[in-house]
Write a protein that holds these residues in place. Structure first.
Motif, mmCIF file in Angstrom:
data_model
loop_
_atom_site.group_PDB
_atom_site.id
_atom_site.type_symbol
_atom_site.label_atom_id
_atom_site.label_comp_id
_atom_site.label_asym_id
_atom_site.label_seq_id
_atom_site.Cartn_x
_atom_site.Cartn_y
_atom_site.Cartn_z
ATOM 1 N N ALA A 1 30.577 -83.959 89.414
ATOM 2 C CA ALA A 1 31.204 -84.677 90.528
ATOM 3 C C ALA A 1 32.668 -84.261 90.651
ATOM 4 C CB ALA A 1 31.088 -86.175 90.314
ATOM 5 N N GLU B 1 23.320 -80.447 105.799
ATOM 6 C CA GLU B 1 24.465 -80.115 104.944
ATOM 7 C C GLU B 1 25.712 -79.882 105.825
ATOM 8 O OE1 GLU B 1 25.803 -76.015 102.891
ATOM 9 O OE2 GLU B 1 23.651 -76.346 103.125
ATOM 10 N N VAL C 1 36.566 -78.866 94.710
ATOM 11 C CA VAL C 1 36.262 -77.930 95.806
ATOM 12 C C VAL C 1 36.675 -78.560 97.128
ATOM 13 C CG1 VAL C 1 34.415 -76.761 97.070
ATOM 14 C CG2 VAL C 1 34.390 -76.802 94.565
ATOM 15 N N ILE C 2 36.330 -79.842 97.313
ATOM 16 C CA ILE C 2 36.668 -80.518 98.568
ATOM 17 C C ILE C 2 38.180 -80.533 98.772
ATOM 18 C CG2 ILE C 2 36.680 -82.773 99.744
ATOM 19 C CD1 ILE C 2 33.871 -83.216 98.563
ATOM 20 N N GLN D 1 33.961 -81.439 89.724
ATOM 21 C CA GLN D 1 34.015 -80.078 90.270
ATOM 22 C C GLN D 1 33.919 -80.107 91.793
ATOM 23 O OE1 GLN D 1 30.906 -77.751 88.633
ATOM 24 N NE2 GLN D 1 32.182 -76.890 87.021
ATOM 25 N N GLN D 2 32.951 -80.909 92.265
ATOM 26 C CA GLN D 2 32.765 -81.014 93.724
ATOM 27 C C GLN D 2 34.033 -81.537 94.386
ATOM 28 O OE1 GLN D 2 29.348 -83.431 94.410
ATOM 29 N NE2 GLN D 2 27.958 -81.688 94.415
ATOM 30 N N GLN D 3 34.634 -82.541 93.715
ATOM 31 C CA GLN D 3 35.849 -83.141 94.246
ATOM 32 C C GLN D 3 36.949 -82.092 94.370
ATOM 33 O OE1 GLN D 3 35.752 -86.130 95.373
ATOM 34 N NE2 GLN D 3 37.863 -86.013 96.083
#
Ligand SMILES: Nc1ncnc2c1ncn2[C@@H]1O[C@H](COP(=O)(O)OP(=O)(O)O)[C@@H](O)[C@H]1O
Ligand SMILES: [Mg+2]
Length: 379
Positions: free
Chosen positions: A2, A73, A8-9, A4-6
């Motif tokens: 999570a 997506e 990237v965002i 990591q995703q954050q």
């Protein structure tokens, strides 16, 4: 994961921001392209803007998605496009392509009811002006839902939307028979004489019984005419008025009326009986059957709610919990269609003046209005 995703965002947001800061003017096209570039910088094939046009404040882009980029997506990124363009964004699937509509101006905090032009919707049986969105004013036919539900915290605009719906039907479809259940007794009193306003909760049981009797009568009439539903019957040039039941504060309804209600919700649509309901607390105990009933309300609107749980109860996702605290701001959902809207504002004192001016409203049988317990809706 999570985290990591954050990251990237945040990275994407930063690169959009720097691109945006260096651009001159308010160019939605460039902003959309910037977001695509930032999001798909590592991909060989990016979503491609094939077409753009502008009508009034609304930009429209046709975008082709490359193989491997799913619509769902892509749609999830709409808030990034919204941030970059500074407007509200609506993404929709159109065959193989995707259309993205961007309202160049952010939704305002107030749109007057006078923006609604009823003459544009002559092909609808019961048009409802839902609210202003990135796509412009959203107007839908109540008979297609077939029931409409609105929820949200007190003071964010449920009753105002009911005023908008009630008056637009009474003004422009005066042959409709309208019943308004108004537990507050004051909210809809101004419509007495035009609609049947029921403010005694003790009368609701009998009212729903009568409506169910009417439902049975209508079923017989349609059967005799060989019509499966009212729309077919009307196309054969027979007459049958629609009945609209509006309930403000649905959670205040007595428990013993649930079965009659359930039957109306299930079968009313075929015979032209439609329900519009509003409630603050869909999670309330008196409302246990709501889970089942919800499926009957295909059209839904959620104003600001206290938390994600309440948002999910109304529109099956968290979005209403993230709405800005603006009165009249809501998430509209109908099947796969979902968007942010600002409902039109209608002051009841102004609504009354519209009747005087246009004089289109035929007052429903005044004797029946004085005796709500005895009354049967007209046919
Ligand atoms: N679409 C709107 N635009 C601007 N103001 C609104 C809008 N809807 C509601 N309001 C304001 O919010 C107040 C509360 O709205 P109301 O409909 O009574 O909320 P609820 O029924 O959810 O408690 C209204 O008196 C009005 O001033
Ligand atoms: Mg209210």
């Amino acid at each position: 994961m999570a985290r990591q995703q954050q990251n990237v965002i945040e990275e994407v947001r930063d690169s959009i921001k720097s691109l945006w800061l260096h651009r001159k003017g308010n160019d939605a096209h460039a902003a959309v392209q910037d977001v695509i570039d930032a999001l798909y910088s590592k991909d060989e094939l990016k979503p491609l803007i094939m077409n753009k046009s502008k009508e009034g404040d609304v930009w429209k882009f046709t975008i082709h998605l490359p193989p491997g980029t799913g619509f769902a997506e892509f749609k999830k990124k709409s808030n990034l496009f919204s941030d970059a363009t500074g407007g509200s964004v609506h993404i929709e699937k159109r065959g193989k392509a995707v259309t993205m509509e961007v309202m160049a101006e952010e939704l305002k905090k107030n749109y007057p009811y006078s923006l609604y032009d009823p003459t544009k919707y002559d092909d609808m049986y019961l048009p409802l002006p839902i609210g202003m969105s990135a796509k412009g004013l959203i107007v839908r036919d109540l008979t297609e839902y077939p029931h409409f539900f609105t929820g949200g915290e007190t003071n964010f605009g449920k009753s105002n939307e009911l005023h908008v719906f009630a008056n637009s039907i009474l003004l422009y479809r005066p042959e409709t028979f309208m019943i308004i259940v108004d537990p507050k007794s004051t909210e809809f009193a101004y419509l007495e004489g035009r609609a049947l306003v029921v403010d005694e909760m003790g009368d609701v049981g009998e009212l729903l019984e009568k409506l169910n009797e009417e439902l049975d009568k209508r079923k017989k009439i349609l059967k005799a005419a060989n019509c499966v539903k009212i729309q077919k019957y009307l196309k054969k040039r027979y007459e049958m008025g629609f009945i609209v039941l509006i309930v403000d504060e649905w959670a205040d309804l007595p428990e013993d009326v649930q079965n009659d209600l359930w039957r109306l919700l299930r079968m009313g649509r075929f015979v032209g009986i439609h329900v519009i309901a509003a409630t603050q607390r869909p999670s309330s105990k008196t409302f246990e059957k709501f889970g089942d009933m919800k499926a009957m309300f295909y059209g839904r609107l959620s104003f600001v709610v206290a938390d994600a749980i309440n948002s999910r109860m109304i529109i099956d996702c968290d979005d209403a919990a993230n709405l800005p605290a603006i009165k009249g701001r809501a998430i509209y959902k109908c099947g796969l269609e979902m968007m942010e809207v600002q409902t039109l504002f209608l002051d009841p004192e102004e609504a009354i003046k519209l009747y005087d001016k246009s004089n289109t409203c035929k007052v429903v049988n005044p004797i029946a209005i004085k005796q709500p317990r005895k009354m049967l809706p007209p046919r």
